[in-house]
Design a protein around this motif. Structure first.
Motif, PDB file in Angstrom:
ATOM      1  N   THR A 121       0.850  -1.192   0.000  1.00 30.39           N
ATOM      2  CA  THR A 121       0.000   0.000   0.000  1.00 30.39           C
ATOM      3  C   THR A 121       0.888   1.244   0.000  1.00 30.39           C
ATOM      4  OG1 THR A 121      -0.135   0.008   2.413  1.00 30.39           O
ATOM      5  CG2 THR A 121      -1.897  -1.121   1.237  1.00 30.39           C
ATOM      6  N   PRO A 122       0.409   2.320  -0.627  1.00 35.87           N
ATOM      7  CA  PRO A 122       1.198   3.549  -0.661  1.00 35.87           C
ATOM      8  C   PRO A 122       1.484   4.072   0.753  1.00 35.87           C
ATOM      9  CG  PRO A 122      -0.578   3.650  -2.253  1.00 35.87           C
ATOM     10  CD  PRO A 122      -0.820   2.435  -1.409  1.00 35.87           C
ATOM     11  N   PRO A 123       2.735   4.468   1.023  1.00 32.61           N
ATOM     12  CA  PRO A 123       3.117   4.888   2.372  1.00 32.61           C
ATOM     13  C   PRO A 123       2.704   6.311   2.745  1.00 32.61           C
ATOM     14  CG  PRO A 123       5.019   4.964   0.937  1.00 32.61           C
ATOM     15  CD  PRO A 123       3.891   4.379   0.135  1.00 32.61           C
ATOM     16  N   ASP A 124       2.398   7.158   1.732  1.00 28.47           N
ATOM     17  CA  ASP A 124       2.050   8.548   2.038  1.00 28.47           C
ATOM     18  C   ASP A 124       1.114   9.098   0.962  1.00 28.47           C
ATOM     19  OD1 ASP A 124       3.659   9.299  -0.197  1.00 28.47           O
ATOM     20  OD2 ASP A 124       5.427   9.400   1.094  1.00 28.47           O
ATOM     21  N   GLU A 125       0.685  10.324   1.136  1.00 29.18           N
ATOM     22  CA  GLU A 125      -0.281  10.939   0.222  1.00 29.18           C
ATOM     23  C   GLU A 125       0.273  11.069  -1.196  1.00 29.18           C
ATOM     24  OE1 GLU A 125      -3.736  12.210  -1.256  1.00 29.18           O
ATOM     25  OE2 GLU A 125      -3.427  11.369   0.743  1.00 29.18           O
ATOM     26  N   GLN A 126       1.523  11.472  -1.341  1.00 28.97           N
ATOM     27  CA  GLN A 126       2.105  11.597  -2.674  1.00 28.97           C
ATOM     28  C   GLN A 126       2.107  10.244  -3.387  1.00 28.97           C
ATOM     29  OE1 GLN A 126       6.241  12.710  -2.952  1.00 28.97           O
ATOM     30  NE2 GLN A 126       5.995  13.481  -5.029  1.00 28.97           N
ATOM     31  N   SER A 127       2.464   9.200  -2.666  1.00 30.71           N
ATOM     32  CA  SER A 127       2.471   7.861  -3.245  1.00 30.71           C
ATOM     33  C   SER A 127       1.057   7.436  -3.650  1.00 30.71           C
ATOM     34  CB  SER A 127       3.070   6.859  -2.253  1.00 30.71           C
ATOM     35  OG  SER A 127       3.065   5.567  -2.813  1.00 30.71           O
ATOM     36  N   ARG A 128       0.060   7.742  -2.822  1.00 34.46           N
ATOM     37  CA  ARG A 128      -1.329   7.412  -3.156  1.00 34.46           C
ATOM     38  C   ARG A 128      -1.768   8.128  -4.432  1.00 34.46           C
ATOM     39  NH1 ARG A 128      -1.574   6.802   2.241  1.00 34.46           N
ATOM     40  NH2 ARG A 128      -1.925   8.962   2.832  1.00 34.46           N
ATOM     41  N   GLN A 129      -1.385   9.382  -4.580  1.00 36.58           N
ATOM     42  CA  GLN A 129      -1.775  10.155  -5.761  1.00 36.58           C
ATOM     43  C   GLN A 129      -1.108   9.654  -7.037  1.00 36.58           C
ATOM     44  OE1 GLN A 129      -0.909  14.241  -4.834  1.00 36.58           O
ATOM     45  NE2 GLN A 129      -2.634  14.439  -3.420  1.00 36.58           N
ATOM     46  N   GLN A 130       0.109   9.167  -6.939  1.00 36.50           N
ATOM     47  CA  GLN A 130       0.854   8.707  -8.110  1.00 36.50           C
ATOM     48  C   GLN A 130       0.606   7.233  -8.446  1.00 36.50           C
ATOM     49  OE1 GLN A 130       2.672  10.631 -10.163  1.00 36.50           O
ATOM     50  NE2 GLN A 130       2.053  12.387  -8.934  1.00 36.50           N
ATOM     51  N   SER A 131       0.042   6.480  -7.495  1.00 37.38           N
ATOM     52  CA  SER A 131      -0.253   5.059  -7.732  1.00 37.38           C
ATOM     53  C   SER A 131      -1.520   4.924  -8.555  1.00 37.38           C
ATOM     54  CB  SER A 131      -0.407   4.331  -6.392  1.00 37.38           C
ATOM     55  OG  SER A 131       0.806   4.348  -5.675  1.00 37.38           O
ATOM     56  N   GLY A 132      -1.716   3.778  -9.161  1.00 42.91           N
ATOM     57  CA  GLY A 132      -2.936   3.557  -9.918  1.00 42.91           C
ATOM     58  C   GLY A 132      -2.943   2.198 -10.586  1.00 42.91           C
ATOM     59  N   GLU A 133      -4.062   1.920 -11.232  1.00 42.39           N
ATOM     60  CA  GLU A 133      -4.254   0.632 -11.902  1.00 42.39           C
ATOM     61  C   GLU A 133      -4.539   0.808 -13.383  1.00 42.39           C
ATOM     62  OE1 GLU A 133      -7.309  -1.693 -10.060  1.00 42.39           O
ATOM     63  OE2 GLU A 133      -6.048  -2.182  -8.345  1.00 42.39           O
ATOM     64  N   ALA A 134      -4.160  -0.196 -14.137  1.00 42.40           N
ATOM     65  CA  ALA A 134      -4.564  -0.349 -15.533  1.00 42.40           C
ATOM     66  C   ALA A 134      -5.436  -1.594 -15.543  1.00 42.40           C
ATOM     67  CB  ALA A 134      -3.343  -0.534 -16.435  1.00 42.40           C
ATOM     68  N   VAL A 135      -6.645  -1.469 -16.070  1.00 38.88           N
ATOM     69  CA  VAL A 135      -7.598  -2.584 -16.069  1.00 38.88           C
ATOM     70  C   VAL A 135      -7.832  -3.046 -17.504  1.00 38.88           C
ATOM     71  CG1 VAL A 135      -9.924  -3.305 -15.422  1.00 38.88           C
ATOM     72  CG2 VAL A 135      -8.699  -1.635 -14.000  1.00 38.88           C
ATOM     73  N   PHE A 136      -7.730  -4.347 -17.709  1.00 37.42           N
ATOM     74  CA  PHE A 136      -7.908  -4.942 -19.021  1.00 37.42           C
ATOM     75  C   PHE A 136      -9.064  -5.934 -18.964  1.00 37.42           C
ATOM     76  CE2 PHE A 136      -3.559  -3.667 -18.528  1.00 37.42           C
ATOM     77  CZ  PHE A 136      -3.198  -3.118 -19.747  1.00 37.42           C
ATOM     78  N   ALA A 137     -10.108  -5.703 -19.772  1.00 39.20           N
ATOM     79  CA  ALA A 137     -11.231  -6.636 -19.881  1.00 39.20           C
ATOM     80  C   ALA A 137     -10.924  -7.535 -21.067  1.00 39.20           C
ATOM     81  CB  ALA A 137     -12.528  -5.870 -20.092  1.00 39.20           C
TER      82      ALA A 137
END
Length: 141
Positions: A121-137
Motif C-alpha cells: 500500500t502507498p506509504p504517504d499521500e504523494q504515493s497514493r496520488q501517483q499510484s494507480g491501476e490499468a484494467v484490461f477486460a
C-alpha cells in the motif's frame, strides 16, 4: 575423457538455450495500458498476448499483477522488463505475458504502487496520488 567433456559441453549448451527468458522472444500481441486506463481486449483461443505498461523503477514505479485472471480464460506466463535506454535511471516497459485459453471473459488488473518499496500500500499521500491501476477486460472468442 574428451568424449565426456564434449558431452558435458553439449549438455550445457542445450540447457542454456532452454527455459529462462524464452517468453521475452515471443510477447505475442502487445496491448498497451497506463494508470487509470480501462482497455478491452479481444483474442482468439490459444493466442499469446502481453499487457504492457511504461515504467521507470528508478523514479518509483513498481507494477504488479493484482490478481491472476480466470485460468480457464487466460494463463499467466511471465513478467518481462525491457529498458528503452542504457543510461542511469532509464525507463522502459513491463510486459505481463499470458496465453488465452477457452472462450470467456476475465478482468486483469495491473497496479503501479508508486514508491511503495516492498509494501503493498502507498506509504504517504504523494504515493497514493501517483499510484494507480490499468484494467484490461479480456474476451477470448
Amino acid at each position: 575423457m574428451i568424449r565426456r567433456t564434449a558431452t558435458a559441453a553439449m549438455l550445457a549448451l542445450l540447457v542454456a538455450g532452454c527455459g529462462g527468458g524464452s517468453a521475452v522472444s515471443d510477447l505475442g500481441t502487445v496491448v498497451k495500458g497506463a494508470k487509470g486506463s480501462n482497455i478491452r481486449v479481444e483474442l482468439r483461443s490459444g493466442q499469446r498476448f502481453s499487457l504492457a505498461v511504461a515504467d521507470n523503477p528508478s523514479v518509483g514505479d513498481n507494477w504488479d499483477l493484482v490478481a491472476v485472471p480466470d485460468p480457464k480464460v487466460a494463463s499467466f506466463i511471465s513478467e518481462e522488463h525491457k529498458r528503452t535506454g542504457d543510461g542511469v535511471g532509464a525507463g522502459g516497459t513491463t510486459y505481463f505475458v499470458f496465453n488465452s485459453k477457452r472462450p470467456g471473459t476475465t478482468e486483469i488488473r495491473l497496479r503501479d504502487c508508486w514508491r511503495c518499496g516492498q509494501a503493498t500500500t502507498p506509504p504517504d499521500e504523494q504515493s497514493r496520488q501517483q499510484s494507480g491501476e490499468a484494467v484490461f477486460a479480456v474476451t477470448v472468442k
